[in-house]
Design a protein around this motif. Structure first.
Motif, PDB file in Angstrom:
ATOM      1  N   ARG A 152     -32.607 -15.429 -11.929  1.00 30.72           N
ATOM      2  CA  ARG A 152     -33.123 -16.270 -11.750  1.00 30.72           C
ATOM      3  C   ARG A 152     -34.180 -16.406 -11.046  1.00 30.72           C
ATOM      4  NH1 ARG A 152     -28.181 -16.009 -12.167  1.00 30.72           N
ATOM      5  NH2 ARG A 152     -26.791 -17.894 -13.688  1.00 30.72           N
ATOM      6  N   VAL A 153     -34.331 -15.317  -9.896  1.00 32.40           N
ATOM      7  CA  VAL A 153     -35.055 -14.824  -8.899  1.00 32.40           C
ATOM      8  C   VAL A 153     -37.225 -15.306 -10.429  1.00 32.40           C
ATOM      9  CG1 VAL A 153     -36.539 -13.351  -7.844  1.00 32.40           C
ATOM     10  CG2 VAL A 153     -34.377 -13.806  -7.612  1.00 32.40           C
ATOM     11  N   LEU A 154     -36.130 -14.061 -11.797  1.00 33.48           N
ATOM     12  CA  LEU A 154     -37.818 -13.860 -12.361  1.00 33.48           C
ATOM     13  C   LEU A 154     -37.934 -15.576 -13.658  1.00 33.48           C
ATOM     14  CD1 LEU A 154     -36.612 -11.026 -14.663  1.00 33.48           C
ATOM     15  CD2 LEU A 154     -38.246 -11.476 -13.460  1.00 33.48           C
ATOM     16  N   ALA A 155     -36.802 -16.055 -13.083  1.00 35.11           N
ATOM     17  CA  ALA A 155     -36.926 -17.438 -14.283  1.00 35.11           C
ATOM     18  C   ALA A 155     -38.328 -18.373 -12.617  1.00 35.11           C
ATOM     19  CB  ALA A 155     -35.638 -18.208 -14.026  1.00 35.11           C
ATOM     20  N   ALA A 156     -37.672 -17.909 -11.894  1.00 36.04           N
ATOM     21  CA  ALA A 156     -38.816 -18.726 -10.516  1.00 36.04           C
ATOM     22  C   ALA A 156     -39.898 -18.730 -10.296  1.00 36.04           C
ATOM     23  CB  ALA A 156     -38.263 -18.818  -9.319  1.00 36.04           C
ATOM     24  N   GLY A 157     -40.416 -17.457 -11.210  1.00 35.36           N
ATOM     25  CA  GLY A 157     -41.848 -17.872 -11.081  1.00 35.36           C
ATOM     26  C   GLY A 157     -42.607 -18.072 -11.719  1.00 35.36           C
ATOM     27  N   VAL A 158     -42.132 -18.579 -12.546  1.00 34.53           N
ATOM     28  CA  VAL A 158     -43.369 -20.262 -13.381  1.00 34.53           C
ATOM     29  C   VAL A 158     -43.778 -20.410 -12.378  1.00 34.53           C
ATOM     30  CG1 VAL A 158     -43.112 -21.360 -15.697  1.00 34.53           C
ATOM     31  CG2 VAL A 158     -41.558 -19.594 -15.641  1.00 34.53           C
ATOM     32  N   LEU A 159     -42.767 -21.271 -11.982  1.00 34.28           N
ATOM     33  CA  LEU A 159     -43.104 -22.031 -10.233  1.00 34.28           C
ATOM     34  C   LEU A 159     -43.764 -21.812  -9.740  1.00 34.28           C
ATOM     35  CD1 LEU A 159     -42.552 -25.260  -9.736  1.00 34.28           C
ATOM     36  CD2 LEU A 159     -41.017 -24.602  -8.099  1.00 34.28           C
ATOM     37  N   ALA A 160     -43.933 -20.557  -8.865  1.00 35.12           N
ATOM     38  CA  ALA A 160     -44.358 -19.431  -8.430  1.00 35.12           C
ATOM     39  C   ALA A 160     -46.283 -19.579  -8.608  1.00 35.12           C
ATOM     40  CB  ALA A 160     -43.084 -18.747  -7.499  1.00 35.12           C
ATOM     41  N   GLY A 161     -45.592 -19.020 -10.012  1.00 40.35           N
ATOM     42  CA  GLY A 161     -47.042 -19.054 -10.627  1.00 40.35           C
ATOM     43  C   GLY A 161     -47.989 -19.733 -10.363  1.00 40.35           C
ATOM     44  N   VAL A 162     -47.669 -21.342 -10.995  1.00 41.18           N
ATOM     45  CA  VAL A 162     -47.880 -22.298 -11.096  1.00 41.18           C
ATOM     46  C   VAL A 162     -48.739 -23.162 -10.079  1.00 41.18           C
ATOM     47  CG1 VAL A 162     -47.684 -25.017 -12.042  1.00 41.18           C
ATOM     48  CG2 VAL A 162     -47.292 -23.158 -13.671  1.00 41.18           C
ATOM     49  N   MET A 163     -47.619 -23.017  -8.819  1.00 41.28           N
ATOM     50  CA  MET A 163     -48.248 -23.310  -7.673  1.00 41.28           C
ATOM     51  C   MET A 163     -49.264 -22.855  -7.299  1.00 41.28           C
ATOM     52  SD  MET A 163     -46.517 -26.206  -7.324  1.00 41.28           S
ATOM     53  CE  MET A 163     -47.013 -26.565  -5.411  1.00 41.28           C
ATOM     54  N   MET A 164     -49.074 -21.177  -6.843  1.00 33.31           N
ATOM     55  CA  MET A 164     -49.657 -20.617  -6.536  1.00 33.31           C
ATOM     56  C   MET A 164     -51.474 -20.358  -7.196  1.00 33.31           C
ATOM     57  SD  MET A 164     -47.942 -17.512  -4.879  1.00 33.31           S
ATOM     58  CE  MET A 164     -46.322 -17.521  -5.647  1.00 33.31           C
ATOM     59  N   GLU A 165     -51.308 -20.223  -8.323  1.00 28.28           N
ATOM     60  CA  GLU A 165     -52.686 -19.778  -9.401  1.00 28.28           C
ATOM     61  C   GLU A 165     -53.807 -21.024  -9.825  1.00 28.28           C
ATOM     62  OE1 GLU A 165     -53.668 -17.469  -9.957  1.00 28.28           O
ATOM     63  OE2 GLU A 165     -52.348 -16.440  -9.048  1.00 28.28           O
ATOM     64  N   ALA A 190     -40.842 -24.319   0.871  1.00 32.62           N
ATOM     65  CA  ALA A 190     -39.703 -24.694   0.459  1.00 32.62           C
ATOM     66  C   ALA A 190     -40.112 -25.452  -1.014  1.00 32.62           C
ATOM     67  CB  ALA A 190     -39.491 -26.406   0.606  1.00 32.62           C
ATOM     68  N   VAL A 191     -41.484 -24.984  -1.585  1.00 34.44           N
ATOM     69  CA  VAL A 191     -42.069 -26.155  -2.878  1.00 34.44           C
ATOM     70  C   VAL A 191     -41.298 -24.678  -3.602  1.00 34.44           C
ATOM     71  CG1 VAL A 191     -42.817 -28.032  -2.897  1.00 34.44           C
ATOM     72  CG2 VAL A 191     -43.721 -25.959  -2.924  1.00 34.44           C
ATOM     73  N   GLY A 192     -41.186 -23.394  -3.307  1.00 33.86           N
ATOM     74  CA  GLY A 192     -40.715 -22.520  -3.980  1.00 33.86           C
ATOM     75  C   GLY A 192     -41.955 -21.284  -3.519  1.00 33.86           C
ATOM     76  N   VAL A 193     -42.806 -21.551  -3.163  1.00 30.09           N
ATOM     77  CA  VAL A 193     -43.753 -20.559  -2.916  1.00 30.09           C
ATOM     78  C   VAL A 193     -42.923 -19.665  -1.896  1.00 30.09           C
ATOM     79  CG1 VAL A 193     -45.722 -19.791  -1.853  1.00 30.09           C
ATOM     80  CG2 VAL A 193     -45.551 -21.938  -3.503  1.00 30.09           C
ATOM     81  N   ILE A 202     -33.923 -23.585   2.426  1.00 30.63           N
ATOM     82  CA  ILE A 202     -33.904 -24.345   1.441  1.00 30.63           C
ATOM     83  C   ILE A 202     -34.837 -24.857  -0.121  1.00 30.63           C
ATOM     84  CG2 ILE A 202     -33.046 -26.452   3.544  1.00 30.63           C
ATOM     85  CD1 ILE A 202     -36.157 -27.979   3.748  1.00 30.63           C
ATOM     86  N   SER A 203     -35.450 -23.999  -0.097  1.00 34.59           N
ATOM     87  CA  SER A 203     -36.121 -23.631  -1.028  1.00 34.59           C
ATOM     88  C   SER A 203     -35.718 -23.053  -2.122  1.00 34.59           C
ATOM     89  CB  SER A 203     -37.460 -22.768  -0.580  1.00 34.59           C
ATOM     90  OG  SER A 203     -36.736 -21.075  -0.796  1.00 34.59           O
ATOM     91  N   PRO A 204     -36.159 -22.879  -3.866  1.00 35.39           N
ATOM     92  CA  PRO A 204     -35.849 -22.427  -5.041  1.00 35.39           C
ATOM     93  C   PRO A 204     -35.983 -20.129  -4.942  1.00 35.39           C
ATOM     94  CG  PRO A 204     -37.068 -23.647  -5.283  1.00 35.39           C
ATOM     95  CD  PRO A 204     -37.322 -23.503  -3.928  1.00 35.39           C
ATOM     96  N   LEU A 237     -36.131 -24.188 -12.657  1.00 39.17           N
ATOM     97  CA  LEU A 237     -37.866 -23.511 -12.444  1.00 39.17           C
ATOM     98  C   LEU A 237     -38.582 -23.853 -13.211  1.00 39.17           C
ATOM     99  CD1 LEU A 237     -35.877 -21.503  -9.848  1.00 39.17           C
ATOM    100  CD2 LEU A 237     -36.260 -24.133  -9.307  1.00 39.17           C
ATOM    101  N   PRO A 238     -38.187 -23.118 -14.366  1.00 41.73           N
ATOM    102  CA  PRO A 238     -39.656 -22.529 -14.867  1.00 41.73           C
ATOM    103  C   PRO A 238     -40.430 -24.357 -15.788  1.00 41.73           C
ATOM    104  CG  PRO A 238     -38.051 -21.205 -15.416  1.00 41.73           C
ATOM    105  CD  PRO A 238     -37.000 -22.003 -14.629  1.00 41.73           C
ATOM    106  N   ILE A 239     -38.413 -24.890 -15.817  1.00 41.34           N
ATOM    107  CA  ILE A 239     -39.479 -26.251 -16.843  1.00 41.34           C
ATOM    108  C   ILE A 239     -40.223 -26.990 -15.550  1.00 41.34           C
ATOM    109  CG2 ILE A 239     -38.231 -28.915 -17.170  1.00 41.34           C
ATOM    110  CD1 ILE A 239     -35.799 -26.834 -18.519  1.00 41.34           C
TER     111      ILE A 239
END
Length: 431
Positions: free
Chosen positions: A67-80, A113-116, A157-159, A263-265
Motif C-alpha cells: 500500500r505504501v508503494l501504491a501511495a507513491g503514485v499520489l505522492a509523486g504527482v503532488m510533489m513533482e 493530509a493529502v498524502g505528502v 489523517i493522511s494516506p 491512491l494510484p487512481i
C-alpha cells in the motif's frame, strides 16, 4: 517457529542495539536487522530460529509495503507537478500575514493530509515560513513548531505509511483510521497555533540572508482548482464506505475498495486534470523513488517487530500495567509512544507497536479502531528525536543548529501528547 518464546531481555537488548547503531549512523535498515539478530540470539534462539523470526516479521509488513508503494503514485504527482506548492501558497495568501502561524500550520497540515510525507511537506512550506518570519519578526522556533505541529496533525489523517501501518496492524480500512483521527488532529492543530504564538518572540529570528529568493516561475504550477483534484478524488473514494456506514446509505457502505487501488487512481486522475499525462512515467518513478527508503525501513522494522512478537515482552508489559493498577487502555498509546521514541519514526513506531503489542492491546478489551487511533496518535508524541532523519531534515530546512532544534522537541511533544490524550479520552473511555 515451533512454539519458540524469546526472553524479553533479548527483545529489549535487540531494540537497544538497533537504536545505538542508528545513532552511530549505520543505515537504519541494517541497524534494525542486526538488532533483531543479536536480540534473538541473546533471547535464546538458535541461528535457524533467528532466521525464522526475521522472515516471519518481515512477512507481516508486506501488506503495508504494497500500500505504501501504491501511495507513491499520489505522492509523486503532488510533489513533482507543483500541486503541493500551489495548495500551500494559496493557504498562506488567503490567511495573510496577521495570521501567519495559523496559515503555516494549516498549510503543512493539509499538504501532509493529502498524502505528502511530513518531512517533504515541511521542506515545501519552509521557504514560505522563512520569508513570512523575516517580515513579521517571528522566531525560527515558532515557525518550525507551526510546520511540525501542523504536519503531525495532518499525518494522522493522511494516506501516509504511518496511517496505512496503523490500519493494517489491526485489520482495518485505511479510511476508518483516517476519519477517526480527525478530532485529535484538529486539537493538535489548535495547540500548535497557541503554543507557536506564545513562542514567536523566543529564540533566534530569521536573518535577511536566510530568506531564499523565490525565482520559481509560478506559471509552471497548476492552478488551485486543478491542484486539488488528486487529493479530492482520494478523499472522496476513501470516505465513501465510512460515510455510508454512518449515514445508513447501503450503496456507499458496500463500496469497499482498498487504498492500494484508490491512491494510484487518484494520482492518475489528478495528473490528467492538470494536463500532465505525458509525465506519467516521470511522476510515478519519482514517487516510487521517494517511497523506497520508507519501504526498506518498514521491512527492517518488520524484522525487529518479529523479534519482539516472538518474545514475552508484551506479557511482561501487561503484567506491569496490571500490577500498577492503571487501566489497560493505556497500553495502546504507551506502546505507540515508546516504539516511536525508540526509532524516531512515526511509521516504524506504529509497525513495532502493532506487531509487538497489538494482540495484547486487543486482549485488554480495546476495540481494533480505538487501538489503532491510540497507537497512531501515541506514535506522534516523541518521534522527532535526533536518531531519526526527520529531526535533521527539519533543522536544515529552517537553518537551525542541533541545539536549537533540540529545544523544540518538548513543544512538539505537547502537540503529539495532546492528540494522544484526546484520542485516548474519546476512543479509550467515552466510546
Amino acid at each position: 517457529m515451533d512454539g519458540l518464546t524469546i526472553s524479553w531481555i533479548g527483545a529489549l537488548a535487540g531494540l537497544a542495539i538497533a537504536i545505538i547503531l542508528i545513532l552511530r549512523k549505520l543505515n537504519p535498515v541494517y541497524a534494525l536487522f542486526l538488532g533483531a539478530i543479536v536480540g534473538a540470539l541473546i533471547g535464546g534462539a538458535n541461528l535457524e530460529q533467528t532466521v525464522s523470526v526475521l522472515v516471519s516479521g518481515t512477512q507481516s509488513v508486506m501488506g503495508t509495503v504494497l500500500r505504501v508503494l501504491a501511495a507513491g503514485v499520489l505522492a509523486g504527482v503532488m510533489m513533482e507537478s507543483g500541486a503541493a506548492e500551489t495548495i500551500a501558497q494559496a493557504i498562506v495568501r488567503k490567511f495573510g500575514g496577521s495570521r501567519a502561524i495559523l496559515a503555516l500550520a494549516l498549510a503543512t497540515m493539509i499538504i501532509t493530509a493529502v498524502g505528502v510525507f511530513i518531512p517533504v511537506a515541511v521542506l515545501i512550506v519552509a521557504p514560505i515560513a522563512l520569508s513570512v518570519g523575516n517580515k513579521m519578526g517571528i522566531s525560527k522556533m515558532a515557525l518550525l513548531l507551526a510546520l511540525s505541529g501542523g504536519g503531525k496533525a495532518g499525518n494522522i489523517i493522511s494516506p501516509n505509511p504511518n496511517t496505512i501501518a496503523a490500519a493494517r496492524g489491526f485489520d482495518l480500512d485505511l479510511s476508518n483510521v483516517m476519519l477517526a483521527g480527525l478530532i485529535p488532529a484538529v486539537c493538535g492543530l489548535i495547540v500548535t497555533v497557541i503554543v507557536a504564538s506564545l513562542l514567536k518572540n523566543k529564540g533566534v529570528k530569521v536573518a535577511d540572508g536566510e530568506v531564499e529568493e523565490n525565482n520559481t516561475d509560478a506559471s509552471k504550477y497548476p492552478p488551485l482548482g486543478k491542484a486539488i483534484v488528486a487529493p479530492l478524488v482520494a478523499v472522496v473514494l476513501l470516505m465513501m464506505n465510512p460515510i455510508g456506514s454512518l449515514s445508513g446509505i447501503e450503496a456507499l457502505a458496500k463500496f469497499k475498495v482498498d487504498a492500494m487501488y484508490i491512491l494510484p487512481i487518484a494520482g492518475i486522475v489528478g495528473m490528467l486534470a492538470m494536463g500532465q499525462a505525458k509525465n506519467i512515467l516521470q511522476y510515478t518513478s519519482s514517487g516510487l523513488n521517494k517511497m523506497t527508503a520508507t519501504v526498506l525501513i518498514l521491512i527492517g522494522a518488520g524484522g525487529i517487530a518479529g523479534l519482539i512478537s516472538a518474545s514475552d515482552l508484551s506479557t511482561q508489559v501487561v503484567s506491569l500495567i496490571e500490577a500498577s493498577g492503571i487501566s489497560g487502555t493505556f497500553l495502546a498509546p504507551i506502546a505507540g509512544i515508546l516504539m516511536a521514541a525508540a526509532t524516531a519514526s512515526t511509521s516504524t513506531g506504529v509497525i513495532l507497536a502493532t506487531g509487538s503489542f497489538g494482540q495484547a492491546i486487543l486482549d485488554m478489551g480495546t476495540a481494533p479502531l480505538a487501538a489503532a487511533v491510540m497507537v497512531h496518535t501515541g506514535a506522534t508524541v516523541i518521534d522527532s528525536l535526533p536518531q531519526g532523519n526527520y529531526f535533521h531534515v527539519t533543522a536544515d530546512s529552517m537553518k537551525m543548529s542541533i541545539k536549537q532544534r533540540l529545544g523544540l522537541v518538548p513543544y512538539e511533544a505537547m502537540v503529539g501528547g495532546t492528540m494522544a490524550i484526546v484520542a485516548t479520552l474519546i476512543y479509550g473511555f467515552l466510546l
